[in-house]
Design an enzyme around this catalytic site. Structure first.
Site, mmCIF file in Angstrom:
data_model
loop_
_atom_site.group_PDB
_atom_site.id
_atom_site.type_symbol
_atom_site.label_atom_id
_atom_site.label_comp_id
_atom_site.label_asym_id
_atom_site.label_seq_id
_atom_site.Cartn_x
_atom_site.Cartn_y
_atom_site.Cartn_z
ATOM 1 N N GLU A 45 0.830 -1.202 0.000
ATOM 2 C CA GLU A 45 0.000 0.000 0.000
ATOM 3 C C GLU A 45 0.874 1.265 0.000
ATOM 4 O OE1 GLU A 45 -3.744 1.594 2.799
ATOM 5 O OE2 GLU A 45 -2.501 -0.113 3.423
ATOM 6 N N LYS A 114 -8.972 2.865 -2.143
ATOM 7 C CA LYS A 114 -9.365 2.096 -0.969
ATOM 8 C C LYS A 114 -10.792 2.460 -0.580
ATOM 9 C CE LYS A 114 -7.238 0.894 3.505
ATOM 10 N NZ LYS A 114 -6.035 1.156 4.333
ATOM 11 N N CYS A 170 -5.791 -3.328 1.853
ATOM 12 C CA CYS A 170 -5.594 -3.499 3.304
ATOM 13 C C CYS A 170 -6.897 -3.667 4.087
ATOM 14 C CB CYS A 170 -4.773 -2.340 3.849
ATOM 15 S SG CYS A 170 -4.011 -2.735 5.464
#
Length: 646
Positions: A45, A114, A170
């Site tokens: 990330e 995200k 994530c």
């Protein structure tokens, strides 16, 4: 390629907020991946800037440098036929997004922001970033290219069967319904997760559980790339713990806390995943639910399959048995209890007074006998409810006879001995068969005589006949029709021969039996597998070894698993066998027994079409009532022709 694709996870050495340094390390790993012929590569990330920049994400110089760096990486990888995921912050709609950029041959295929932003404990992402749900535009100009942006992107290879790539970042995986759940339902077979998960004492085990479960639920490959130790700053430490899973199976894992760049990779089996999805009919049923109605944009790209020079994937020669001792012991216990409980339930339901079983001193009847004894213990009834019958014939050797008699005595069951020689000779006379001609009639007469004895004694004693034949014999049809093929409950019907051996050895090592019984089991394990239907040799030893006639059971069990479990072609099964067995067998030997497997499997379906009941113990079963519904008269031509070409 057999529909394999090499998927890799990179953990580069990074410096916080130093895009120039980070680019050098990223390019170094990319070059290494190219040498390994990696086709899909994911970095952690925000790998261009590093994840722990904090309020520096408000600084225009950092954001501008990140965009410039990504443009340079795209330009420098334009000759690579590799799908590369790199984490980068992106400005759009007056907001900053934590994005994964997908590059291929110098083109930025898309930006995936995200969705779930952690804002608890050590995480403050909502301070700097917006969720993909807050996007307004579907396309932006970034790093000098017009690029699709959104959480609704799936990347599909036009000429690479079954290759569709989805991305979540994530924390997305930690949510109740991760984006990957939807992505997989809409076709994604490979899920990439660029992550920056800091390290805590119990976290590695939880990561394993999380990714194993999600890859299983989504029937996908899941590549998880976590930030390395260069991210460690202030109160957080990062280890770079990264994983590659495929349908719940671990294919690769990084070394935690490494000070060097890391690249872990594995060959993912896209055909296996597609096969599993077709088979699990409930998988796609979720799309009919109103809450699952989503829409995804499919981003096409062209990728060429490479030759499999280095095959990076664990292929076990024993697919039915776990490799590590702890898992093996647990698996054996579970299987043994499934057999025991199934038989005990049948005994209760039929009000059977006895469990009648033929004991030959061979592996299969030994395991079935152990299950019968355990079933009586389970029901709290005396073991003399088990009636073990040894039936010496023309091929019975002293070794197997003594093992049969001594084992029954050691286990404390009821016993009888009934020779089948006289009855068989009478039958030969009745049907006009010369007993010196040792053909199929000679052999099957003995098998059917034994079965008749067992059936009649079960009637005589108010019992049921417990079958001893195993899954491997059912696959090959290595059983006499209406002979040992038939029983009233077949406790070994779901267990392949290689696993029968493991189970008997496990019972011998548990300590539940006395030393004498354990020694007998070990000698039975050391005895060649044989139906003992032909007379012994001049030294009184077994003269009829099954594996000399039909082939090694370890090969047939391997073939059975790959062919029936996944539907693989003969060419792929041969390739996998060569990987699994190495130099143990020549290619010619593998082909010989593979051809024999296909021939027997198709020709002997009629025996499987009328199997007695028996407990299913694993994912692979050949019962026509549960897992395997095959026409008895199906042609094997397609498969046999491919084997001939090989």
């Amino acid at each position: 390629m057999f529909n394999y694709i090499k998927v890799a996870v990179a953990i580069p050495k990074l410096k916080v907020a130093d895009c120039i340094y980070n680019k050098q390390e990223i390019m170094s790993v990319i070059k290494n991946a190219a040498e390994k012929k990696v086709k899909i590569l994911t970095f952690p990330e925000l790998s261009v800037t590093a994840y722990t920049c904090g309020d520096l994400f408000f600084q225009n110089p950092l954001l501008a440098s990140a965009e410039k760096t990504l443009a340079e990486i795209a330009a420098e990888t334009k000759e690579l036929d590799m799908l590369i995921l790199i984490g980068v912050p992106v400005l759009s709609d007056n907001q900053t997004f934590n994005c994964a950029a997908l590059l291929h041959k110098g083109k930025i295929l898309g930006l995936v922001p995200k969705t779930l932003l952690p804002n608890y404990s050590e995480f403050y992402e909502e301070r700097w970033f917006a969720s993909s749900d807050d996007l307004i535009q579907e396309e932006i100009t970034f790093a000098g290219q017009v690029v699709p942006i959104g959480g609704d992107l799936i990347f599909a290879a036009e000429n690479f069967p079954n290759l569709k790539v989805g991305v979540e970042i994530c924390e997305d995986l930690w949510g109740p319904i991760p984006p990957s759940s939807y992505l997989s339902l809409y076709g994604a077979t490979v899920l990439l997760n660029p992550s920056a998960s800091n390290e805590l004492a119990a976290k590695p085990g939880y990561r394993h559980q999380l990714i194993a479960q999600q890859s299983s639920r989504c029937l996908c490959a899941y590549a998880y790339a976590s930030a390395g130790i260069g991210e460690s700053t202030q109160d957080t430490v990062f280890s770079g713990h990264s994983l590659i899973y495929e349908n719940g199976v671990l294919l690769g894992e990084s070394e935690s806390f490494s000070q060097e760049n890391q690249l872990i990779y594995a060959d993912v089996d896209l055909e296996l995943l597609a096969s599993e999805r077709r088979k699990h009919t409930t998988y796609m049923s979720h799309l009919s639910r109103a809450h699952a109605q989503k829409f995804y944009r499919e981003i096409k790209f062209s990728m060429v399959e490479d030759e499999l020079d280095e095959f990076k994937r664990p292929i076990t020669a024993k697919p039915f048995t776990p490799a590590d001792d702890a898992s093996l012991s647990k698996r054996c216990h579970d299987i043994f209890m499934i057999q025991t409980t199934g038989l005990a339930r049948r005994m209760e339901h039929t009000h059977a007074k006895t469990l009648v079983i033929g004991i030959s001193g061979g592996l299969d009847s030994t395991l079935a006998l152990l299950v019968c004894v355990k079933a009586c213990d389970f029901l709290n009834i005396p073991r003399d409810h088990v009636l073990g019958i040894t039936m010496p014939g023309f091929g019975t050797t002293d070794r197997t006879y003594q093992n049969a008699v001594q084992l029954m005595k050691s286990l404390g069951i009821s016993t009888r001995e009934i020779s089948i020689r006289a009855a068989s000779l009478q039958h030969f006379e009745d049907i006009g068969h010369d007993p010196s001609v040792h053909d199929v009639t000679y052999e099957n007469t003995q098998a059917r005589e034994r079965t008749q004895i067992l059936m009649d004694i079960s009637n005589q004693t108010g019992g049921i006949v417990v079958g001893t034949g195993d899954l491997s014999e059912l696959a090959l049809g290595w059983a006499t029709y209406n002979g040992d093929h038939m029983s009233m409950y077949a406790v070994n019907a779901g267990i392949p021969k290689t696993l029968v051996r493991v189970l008997v050895n496990w019972v011998a090592s548990t300590g539940e039996l006395d030393q004498k019984a354990s020694d007998i089991l070990l000698d039975i394990l050391d005895t060649p597998v044989s139906p003992e239907l032909l007379p012994p040799d001049e030294n009184g030893n077994i003269n009829q070894k099954t594996e000399d006639l039909v082939g090694p059971y370890e090969l047939h069990d391997f073939f059975l698993y790959q062919i029936i479990r996944f539907g693989f072609s003969p060419a792929k099964v041969l390739f996998l066998a060569e990987q699994a067995f190495g130099n143990a067998y020549s290619r010619e030997t593998l082909l010989k027994w593979l051809k024999n497997f296909y021939h027997r499997f198709f020709m002997q379906q009629f025996k499987r079409s009328c199997l007695p009941d028996g407990p299913k113990v694993g994912a692979l079963c050949l019962s026509p009532r549960s897992d395997w519904r095959m026409p008895t008269d199906a042609s094997s031509r397609i498969w046999m022709e491919e084997v001939e070409k090989l």
